[in-house]
Design an enzyme around this catalytic site. Structure first.
Site, short mmCIF file in Angstrom:
data_model
loop_
_atom_site.label_atom_id
_atom_site.label_comp_id
_atom_site.label_asym_id
_atom_site.label_seq_id
_atom_site.Cartn_x
_atom_site.Cartn_y
_atom_site.Cartn_z
N LYS A 115 35.17 43.54 -2.20
CA LYS A 115 35.94 43.68 -3.44
C LYS A 115 37.44 43.54 -3.20
CE LYS A 115 32.46 46.01 -6.15
NZ LYS A 115 31.39 46.07 -5.13
C1 LIG Z 1 30.10 45.57 -5.29
C2 LIG Z 1 29.28 45.35 -4.08
C3 LIG Z 1 28.12 44.53 -4.08
C4 LIG Z 1 27.60 43.89 -5.35
O1 LIG Z 1 28.42 42.86 -5.83
P1 LIG Z 1 28.28 42.36 -7.35
O2 LIG Z 1 29.44 41.45 -7.55
O3 LIG Z 1 28.37 43.61 -8.20
O4 LIG Z 1 26.97 41.68 -7.48
C5 LIG Z 1 27.45 44.33 -2.89
N1 LIG Z 1 27.85 44.91 -1.76
C6 LIG Z 1 28.95 45.71 -1.70
C7 LIG Z 1 29.33 46.33 -0.41
C8 LIG Z 1 29.70 45.95 -2.85
O5 LIG Z 1 30.78 46.75 -2.79
#
Ligand SMILES: *Cc1c(COP(=O)(O)O)cnc(C)c1O
Length: 475
Positions: A115
């Site tokens: 993120k």
């Molecule tokens: C947010 C997140 C996901 C999922 O990603 P999306 O974009 O919501 O599908 C997977 N792994 C981690 C570590 C995350 O923080």
């Protein structure tokens, strides 16, 4: 480039407007009115760029209302050495696990999760746009851990933006608490609510429902539906293809197509991959991986989308994927059905809680390249063990979901990249369960864990939250 709402009820907006707005006025999500195209020659023109330069070029295809030079400055800041090591996104070969398997390292940023890649761009772009408009923004959000810390690290110390982040008291890991509460910039406000994540979310909703308060205190959000985040996530799909083909001849490059496996929850990451593929990046298949919360796997296998309630959502050892209503899926379904059929289908979903698109199952697979699978706790432990014993490399439980499904779905002869969405050290207990010992703690994390923490505890009470916002919001 103009953006329209999935539900058709929004005057077209430019990128900078979409960057500052949440849901469209009709409740829909912003989507580009057309998908820009990258031919193979265009990709070759991008080959020698740094990650930050590539980001400026790719995001620039959507952000046509930001000057190209300004965009280069923003991405140089977002992906610069203060925030990411070089290369920003490393590729790791896992041939010793399975021929052609590789990892795309999306977790090198300050909170050790993918993120950061999107949020660090917003952390530069949003203050830039606000400055141009002489506006301020008070970001109000609720987090169960990951999104909140990524947002705080992206906006810490930025002028014109403050962050009010609610988290559930006593329900986050030591690492998550340290990543958020150790920040002491005056524009970051950590608020721990006596309650669970849903209570935090409800408080945010209550404030957002009060339009006058929201306007008076310039309250906004940076949630996963922000198209700016999607645009920034497209970049690493392009980057990964370029790096995989660096050593190949021109003819081999032209024929090279890659499968990408994506640990998924809200469908944001893989939707960016879908856009990259639609733009012409040579991605053969998008392999969607869920954990036991498999609402998306069910959708791509059966064509039926049946979101579940919070009570039906399991707490798993890949907690960032514990999602049973994937907000970004709306964007894909809108493209799948086209405007008119989409509106009818979405009304049906709202009425019955269920959407049957089984008639489109073949297209999802053949035209759009989606395949899917689910993984369990036991699968995660096995994947962590297997990668570790074959290569010495440690993966986190979310990446392990991706590896599990990738190994099941891969086809010999086609390279398969798994997106590494978090670092093993962030989820040390699960990793220890798999290999018998904790992963090493990176130095940066050690510093955070030792730092003093800054957080205000409140009851599950909207009046208490209002008082904090009134006292500290920028104006
Ligand atoms: C947010 C997140 C996901 C999922 O990603 P999306 O974009 O919501 O599908 C997977 N792994 C981690 C570590 C995350 O923080």
């Amino acid at each position: 480039m103009q953006f329209i709402s999935t539900r058709g009820g929004m005057e077209p907006l430019g990128f900078t407007d979409v960057l500052l707005s949440g849901l469209a006025p009709d409740g829909g999500l912003a989507i580009p009115s057309e998908v820009p195209q990258l031919a193979l020659e265009d990709l070759e023109d991008l080959r020698d760029l740094s990650y930050a330069e590539l980001a400026a070029r790719i995001i620039g295809l959507y952000a046509t209302d930001i000057d190209a030079e300004d965009l280069r400055t923003l991405t140089a800041q977002a992906y610069g050495p203060q925030r990411f090591p070089s290369p920003v996104v490393p590729l790791t070969c896992l041939d010793d696990v399975a021929q052609g398997l590789g990892l795309v390292g999306l977790s090198e940023g300050p909170t050790m999760a993918f993120k950061d890649l999107a949020m660090q761009f917003l952390g530069q772009a949003i203050p830039f746009v606000l400055r141009g408009r002489s506006q301020v923004l008070n970001i109000l959000g609720a987090t169960s851990g990951d999104t909140g810390s990524a947002a705080e690290h992206a906006f810490r110390g930025q002028d014109g933006v403050s962050v009010f982040m609610l988290s559930p008291q006593g329900r986050m890991s030591d690492v998550q608490r340290a990543q958020m509460y150790s920040l002491d910039e005056p524009n970051i406000h950590n608020i721990a609510v006596a309650g669970v994540f849903d209570d935090c979310q409800r408080l945010v909703k209550t404030i957002n429902a009060d339009a006058d308060f929201k306007r008076e205190y310039s309250i906004g959000a940076v949630n996963s539906i922000n198209f700016g985040r999607i645009a920034a996530q497209i970049v690493y799909y392009v980057w990964a293809w370029l790096r995989c083909t660096d050593e190949l001849t021109a003819a081999a490059r032209a024929a090279y197509r890659v499968d990408v496996a994506v640990p998924s929850g809200n469908f944001g990451n893989i939707y960016a991959g879908h856009l990259a593929r639609s733009m012409g990046v040579p991605i053969r298949r998008l392999i969607l991986a869920t954990n036991e919360n498999d609402v998306l796997d069910e959708f791509f296998r059966t064509g039926v989308y049946a979101p579940r309630s919070g009570a039906q959502t399991l707490a798993t050892s890949s907690p960032s994927m514990d999602i049973s209503r994937a907000s970004n899926l709306e964007r894909f379904i809108r493209q799948l059905l086209g405007e008119e059929d989409f509106v009818a289908a979405w009304a049906q979903l709202a009425r019955s809680g269920r959407l049957d698109l089984s008639a489109h199952r073949e297209r999802m697979r053949e035209e759009f390249g989606f395949v899917s699978g689910r993984s369990t706790h036991a699968d995660r432990l096995e994947a962590i063990r297997r990668v570790h014993s074959a290569t010495g490399y440690l993966i986190d439980p979310h990446t392990a979901d991706g590896v599990t499904v990738a190994l099941r779905e891969r086809e010999p002869g086609f390279p398969t990249l798994v997106l590494e969405t978090a670092k093993a050290a962030k989820f040390g207990d699960t990793v220890a369960q798999a290999i018998g010992e904790q992963p090493p703690t990176p130095d940066a994390l050690r510093v955070l864990l030792a730092a003093s923490q800054h957080v205000t505890d409140i009851d599950d009470d909207v009046a208490a939250l209002r008082r904090i916002i009134v006292a500290s919001a920028l104006s």
